[in-house]
Design a protein around this motif. Structure first.
Motif, PDB file in Angstrom:
ATOM      1  N   GLU A 100       0.086  -6.294   6.522  1.00  0.00           N
ATOM      2  CA  GLU A 100       0.910  -6.144   7.715  1.00  0.00           C
ATOM      3  C   GLU A 100       1.619  -4.787   7.665  1.00  0.00           C
ATOM      4  O   GLU A 100       2.068  -4.338   6.603  1.00  0.00           O
ATOM      5  N   SER A 101       1.751  -4.145   8.822  1.00  0.00           N
ATOM      6  CA  SER A 101       2.384  -2.832   8.897  1.00  0.00           C
ATOM      7  C   SER A 101       3.865  -2.967   9.250  1.00  0.00           C
ATOM      8  O   SER A 101       4.233  -3.745  10.138  1.00  0.00           O
ATOM      9  N   TYR A 102       4.688  -2.193   8.551  1.00  0.00           N
ATOM     10  CA  TYR A 102       6.132  -2.194   8.801  1.00  0.00           C
ATOM     11  C   TYR A 102       6.613  -0.749   8.911  1.00  0.00           C
ATOM     12  O   TYR A 102       6.110   0.141   8.227  1.00  0.00           O
TER      13      TYR A 102
ATOM     14  N   SER B 191       1.889   4.123  -6.506  1.00  0.00           N
ATOM     15  CA  SER B 191       0.571   4.481  -7.016  1.00  0.00           C
ATOM     16  C   SER B 191       0.007   3.274  -7.749  1.00  0.00           C
ATOM     17  O   SER B 191       0.668   2.239  -7.886  1.00  0.00           O
ATOM     18  N   ASP B 192      -1.208   3.422  -8.255  1.00  0.00           N
ATOM     19  CA  ASP B 192      -1.810   2.305  -8.999  1.00  0.00           C
ATOM     20  C   ASP B 192      -1.005   1.967 -10.248  1.00  0.00           C
ATOM     21  O   ASP B 192      -0.978   0.820 -10.685  1.00  0.00           O
ATOM     22  N   ALA B 193      -0.325   2.984 -10.801  1.00  0.00           N
ATOM     23  CA  ALA B 193       0.402   2.772 -12.056  1.00  0.00           C
ATOM     24  C   ALA B 193       1.820   2.251 -11.858  1.00  0.00           C
ATOM     25  O   ALA B 193       2.426   1.704 -12.791  1.00  0.00           O
TER      26      ALA B 193
ATOM     27  N   LEU C 149       9.566   5.934   7.817  1.00  0.00           N
ATOM     28  CA  LEU C 149       8.547   5.613   6.822  1.00  0.00           C
ATOM     29  C   LEU C 149       7.744   4.413   7.293  1.00  0.00           C
ATOM     30  O   LEU C 149       8.279   3.501   7.939  1.00  0.00           O
ATOM     31  N   LYS C 150       6.448   4.427   6.951  1.00  0.00           N
ATOM     32  CA  LYS C 150       5.566   3.322   7.296  1.00  0.00           C
ATOM     33  C   LYS C 150       4.948   2.778   6.014  1.00  0.00           C
ATOM     34  O   LYS C 150       4.618   3.536   5.097  1.00  0.00           O
ATOM     35  N   ILE C 151       4.765   1.460   5.975  1.00  0.00           N
ATOM     36  CA  ILE C 151       4.239   0.817   4.776  1.00  0.00           C
ATOM     37  C   ILE C 151       3.414  -0.407   5.181  1.00  0.00           C
ATOM     38  O   ILE C 151       3.709  -1.058   6.191  1.00  0.00           O
ATOM     39  N   MET C 152       2.360  -0.686   4.387  1.00  0.00           N
ATOM     40  CA  MET C 152       1.561  -1.904   4.571  1.00  0.00           C
ATOM     41  C   MET C 152       1.935  -2.888   3.473  1.00  0.00           C
ATOM     42  O   MET C 152       1.873  -2.555   2.284  1.00  0.00           O
TER      43      MET C 152
ATOM     44  N   SER D 197       0.835  -1.191   0.000  1.00  0.00           N
ATOM     45  CA  SER D 197       0.000   0.000   0.000  1.00  0.00           C
ATOM     46  C   SER D 197       0.875   1.247   0.000  1.00  0.00           C
ATOM     47  O   SER D 197       2.106   1.180  -0.020  1.00  0.00           O
ATOM     48  N   GLU D 198       0.246   2.395   0.059  1.00  0.00           N
ATOM     49  CA  GLU D 198       0.942   3.676   0.046  1.00  0.00           C
ATOM     50  C   GLU D 198       1.935   3.798   1.204  1.00  0.00           C
ATOM     51  O   GLU D 198       1.686   3.350   2.317  1.00  0.00           O
TER      52      GLU D 198
END
Length: 433
Positions: free
Chosen positions: A222-224, A302-304, A215-218, A200-201
């Motif tokens: 799961e969250s990292y 992003s989606d692209a 920075l955080k990311i899914m 995810s974003e």
């Protein structure tokens, strides 16, 4: 004769006036009527002309973008000092209010104390002290205060639309000794089309002026979190980049697969702890300005596909086109490159009489080597003609600006004031004709 004792006696008044400038949160914001860079940057210009009025100098705000304080009557031929009163955002994790000047021990803390309110007001106070002591300039002196240096120096064209440029001068917004050359800067946006839904974003503070520190990311629900250490983008080796911490974490835990894994592998191999272009075939260097510097400062999905932004500072004997051509060969397959910031290098003759005077003043007052140098930074010297950078940081001081708890030693700030006072005296009072 202006003695160190006299200058130190002025310290309480100087710091009180500086505190008024520090108190204004002059961060760029939405443009308003008569405030092209927002209300804070415009308000700080009004505050500095209030000081000029108190000191009995001429003053003017030019196109709501820059203010000048002038000593002398020749508006066309003048020695100029160009500082800036806008600042970057304060961010979090300060131990005191960033817009209140605080002293703790031998140090001063505030947003802008180093970059660049402290040194700019030191120049103004140097002018005040000279005037109060009865000196008269042989050459008009103009201190110009900007309000958009941190966001692209868009204030300079607005000033030059109405006013002539200085015949010579300096900006107190870099380092000592005098800086005769600034490396070229180019920022790239690298878009890589990868269609996947594993990630995810990314969230976190990502901006061109600093190395991202968290920075955080899914990933697969799961969250990292990737934690680094902030530093300016022109000194990435002083920080820990959360982007490359993230890529390393993803690869070590085998969190993504397929083409996305290949992409993160490329990011890791090309950029992690490779601050000097060695991961991209960009090991450019020269004797005058040293090695090319690479800093990734933005990564987003992003989606692209994926967008990576990197900042490059390249040696003065190389060109932007040379950097771009090599980068095209080194990016991940299928990526598209776009230049989003371009600032060619700038060079002055290090043997010019004016630069030699600045070098001599610095040597006399510090007993340090005053040989002119180059920098990785970007100052008003790129935008304002006939300007070089001179101070305020001393050798060994690096990576202080744009961080939380921005600081400056009181003794260093007062030494700044002394150096600038003597530079003004040598260039515009003693030898101004």
């Amino acid at each position: 004769m202006i003695t160190s004792k006299l200058i130190m006696e002025e310290q309480p008044k100087f710091l009180a006036d500086l505190a008024k400038i520090i108190a204004i949160p002059s961060v760029r914001s939405e443009a308003k009527s008569h405030a092209p860079f927002g209300l804070g940057p415009r308000q700080v210009l009004s505050e500095v002309v209030q000081l000029a009025r108190q000191y009995d100098f001429k003053y003017e705000v030019v196109n709501d973008a820059m203010a000048y304080v002038q000593w002398g009557d020749d508006n066309d031929n003048y020695f100029g000092i160009v500082g800036h009163l806008d600042v970057v955002g304060a961010g979090d994790n300060w131990t005191s209010d960033p817009f209140t000047l605080r002293q703790r021990g031998d140090y001063l803390y505030a947003r802008g104390i180093l970059d660049n309110k402290g040194p700019s007001i030191a120049c103004l106070y140097a002018l005040k002290i000279l005037k109060d002591q009865g000196y008269l300039p042989k050459k008009t002196i103009r201190i110009i205060f900007g309000s958009d240096e941190e966001s692209g120096s868009n204030d300079i064209p607005l000033y030059l639309a109405k006013e002539k440029a200085p015949q010579f001068g300096f900006t107190p917004d870099c380092k000592f000794p005098v800086v005769y050359g600034e490396r070229g800067i180019v920022n790239y946006e690298i878009f890589t089309p990868i269609n996947e839904d594993q990630v995810s974003e990314i969230t976190g503070d990502q901006a061109p002026d600093h190395v991202p520190d968290e920075l955080k990311i899914m990933i697969n629900q799961e969250s990292y979190v990737a934690k680094g250490k902030r530093s300016p983008t022109n000194a990435p080796e002083l920080g820990v980049n959360a982007i490359t911490v993230l890529t390393q974490q993803i690869l070590a835990q085998d969190l993504v697969h397929g083409e996305l894994k290949d992409y993160f592998t490329w990011l890791d191999q090309a950029l992690r702890d490779k601050h000097y272009g060695e991961g991209l075939g960009l090991e450019f260097s020269d004797p005058a300005s040293g090695r090319l510097i690479v800093t990734p400062y933005f990564l987003q999905k992003s989606d692209a596909g994926w967008t990576l932004k990197i900042a490059m500072r390249y040696p003065v004997t190389y060109t932007e086109s040379q950097v771009t051509e090599q980068l095209k060969k080194a990016v991940f397959s299928g990526s598209q490159i776009k230049i989003i910031r371009s600032m060619p290098s700038v060079m002055h003759d290090p043997n010019s009489p004016e630069i030699q005077i600045l070098s001599q003043v610095y040597e006399d007052l510090t007993k340090l080597d005053g040989t002119p140098v180059t920098t990785t930074g970007a100052t008003y010297a790129r935008s304002m003609p006939n300007i070089v950078a001179f101070g305020p940081s001393f050798p060994g001081q690096k990576g202080i600006a744009h961080k939380e708890d921005e600081w400056m030693k009181i003794d260093d700030l007062m030494l700044n004031l002394t150096i600038y006072l003597n530079a003004i005296f040598k260039l515009a009072i003693e030898g101004g004709e």
